[in-house]
Design an enzyme around this catalytic site. Sequence first.
Site, PDB file in Angstrom:
ATOM      1  CG  HIS A   1       1.260  -5.779   1.936  1.00 10.77           C
ATOM      2  ND1 HIS A   1       1.461  -5.937   0.596  1.00 10.77           N
ATOM      3  CD2 HIS A   1       0.569  -4.618   2.085  1.00 10.77           C
ATOM      4  CE1 HIS A   1       0.915  -4.907  -0.052  1.00 10.77           C
ATOM      5  NE2 HIS A   1       0.365  -4.099   0.831  1.00 10.77           N
TER       6      HIS A   1
ATOM      7  CB  CYS B   1      -2.636  -5.418   0.284  1.00  7.05           C
ATOM      8  SG  CYS B   1      -2.991  -4.301  -1.054  1.00  7.05           S
TER       9      CYS B   1
END
Lengths: 137, 404
Positions: free
Chosen positions: B120, B361
Site C-alpha cells: 500500500h 492505493c
Amino acid sequence: MSIKEKEQEIIDEFALYDDWMDKYEYIIELGKDLPLIEAQYKTKDRLIKGCQSQVWLHADCKDNKMKFSADSDAIITKGIIALLIRVVNDESPADVATSEFKFIKEIGLQEHLSPTRSNGLVSMVKDMKLNALKAVK
Amino acid sequence: MDIQSIRSQFPILAEKIHGKPLVYFDNGATTQKPLSVIQRISDYYSKENANIHRGVHTLSQEATTAYENARNTIQKHIGAKENYEVLFTKGTTDGINLVAFSFGELLNAGDEIIISAMEHHSNIVPWQMLCERKGCKLRVIPMNEKGELELDQFDKLLSDKTKLVAVTHISNSLGTVNDVKYIIEKAHAIGAKVLIDGAQSIQHIQVNVQELDCDFYVFSGHKLFGPTGIGVLYGKEEILNQMPPYQGGGDMIKEVTFEKTTYNVLPHKFEAGTPNIAGGIGLGAAFEFLNSLDMKEVLKHEQELLDYATAELTKIEGIKFYGEAKEKTSVISFLIDGLHPYDVGTLLDKMGIAVRTGHHCTQPIMDQFCIPGTIRASFALYNTKEEIDVFIAALNRIIPMLKD
Ligand SMILES: Cc1ncc(COP(=O)(O)O)c(C=O)c1O
C-alpha cells in the site's frame, strides 16, 4: 437556445426517468454521441488525469463561439461530458466562463462532479472555463 | 457461526441505498461497526469523558482505566509480551510513519530497507521519505503474475546492509497472504528488523506477534470493526527503547526544563498529547467483539464466500482476476473485458452494492499488470452468499448496458 434553456431542456428530459438504471441507460446513450476529440488532439497536454477515469478535452473558438470535443475511457464519464458540452457548445466564451452547470445537481448527477470522486470531471469543467476565459475578447 | 445473528449486531447492514438493501463489499477499505462498539463510544462520552493520565478526580481515573484496559485487551489478543509494547496511533499509516521516523533515526547512509511490490502507498512513501532524509536505499521484492512474492528474489536482496524489511501480511488489492514467518526468519538471520503491515489481517485471521517474532506490527482500528482515527503499533520493548521519540508534547515527558527534557517510559514516550481516548476504548470493544467469535469459523465462512464468488464470477464472459495466489483472503480484484471500473462501480452503487474501484492505493501493482485499476469486492464475516447472488445478478444486468 441559451445555456439556461438548454439546461432546462436536459432537466425536462431527465424528469422522464424515475429509475436510476434508466437514467444511466440514457447517460450511456448520450456518451456514444459525444463530439469526439480528433486523434491528433488526444495528446498528453489535453489529458486530464483522475485516479478513477481520464478525460481528454479540446477547445476551439470561432466567430465568438466555443467548440468543445472530448473523450474519456469511462462511458458514464463520457455521457456526462456530452451533457456539459451540449450546454456550452456554440455559446460565447463569456457565457461559458461564467456557466455554473447547476443542472447537473438538478438531475442528480452532482456526485460525478465532486472533487473527491477524482474522475477528471472537476478538472475538465475548470479547463472548459479556462479555455473560454482565454477566448474572451 | 450464525451469520444472521452477527448481521443483527451491525445496524448499518439494514440500511437502504437508492432504495435497495445495502450490499457492503468494501470491507478492505473499512469495515462496519457492531452495536457494542457504537454503544461503548456513546457510553464513554455520556458517562466517562475526562482527560486521562493526569487527573486525580474520579472521571479521569475511570477514563484512564478504560483506556488502559483497552490496551490490555489488545495486548492479549495479539499476543504481545507486555502491554506497553502496544502503542496507540492514528492508524496503520501513522504507525509506519512513526517507525520510519524514529527507527529511521538509527539508520545511516547506505543502509537498505526492503519492501515488496504489493505494498500500500502507506508502506512505500514513508520509506522513500526516510531514504531521502538519511541516504538509505529502498529495495523491492518482486511479485509474480499470480500476485505472489518471489521469495527466492527476497533471499538475494538480503545483505548486511539490510536494516529493515517492511512487508504487508495480506495484500489489500490482491488478497495474497504472504509467508511473513519465512520473511521474518530470513531477515533476522542477517540481523535486520521486520515491520509487518497488518492492516488487512486481524479481521480475518488470528495473529500472534510473539509467534511471528516480528519487531513491529501495525494496523488500523477501522478495518477490524473499530472506530476510525485509532490504530496500533506493536513494537518489541528493546527496540522501542532504543528509538528516539516521534513527536514531542504532553504525556511523553518525564521532566521538562528549558535546559533539558527527559522522556517518559513506554508506551507514553510515543504517545504525545491527549490521545484519541474514545477511539482507544472503542477499539478495545472491537477486540472484545473479535474475542466473542471463533476466528477459525470466521475464516472458513469468508473462504466459502471467496470460493463461491470466484466460481460465480468465472462464469462471466471476459472476466479477468488479479490476484490468484494460493494463499488468499476474501478479496476479489477483477476486470471485465471492455468495461471501465468507474462505470461498473457507479452502476453497482445505484443497485445498492458498494465495491471499490481504482488502484486501491497500490499503483505499482496496477503498473505491473498494465491496468489503471480494478473492481474490488472484499468480504467480511457478515457477508452472505445471498448478497453475492445479488452482486452477480447486478453485474449481469450492467454488462449488456455498458457493452455496445
Ligand atoms: C495493506 C494496507 N496498508 C495500509 C493501509 C492504510 O491504512 P490507514 O489508511 O487506515 O492508515 C491500508 C488501508 O487502506 C491497507 O490496506
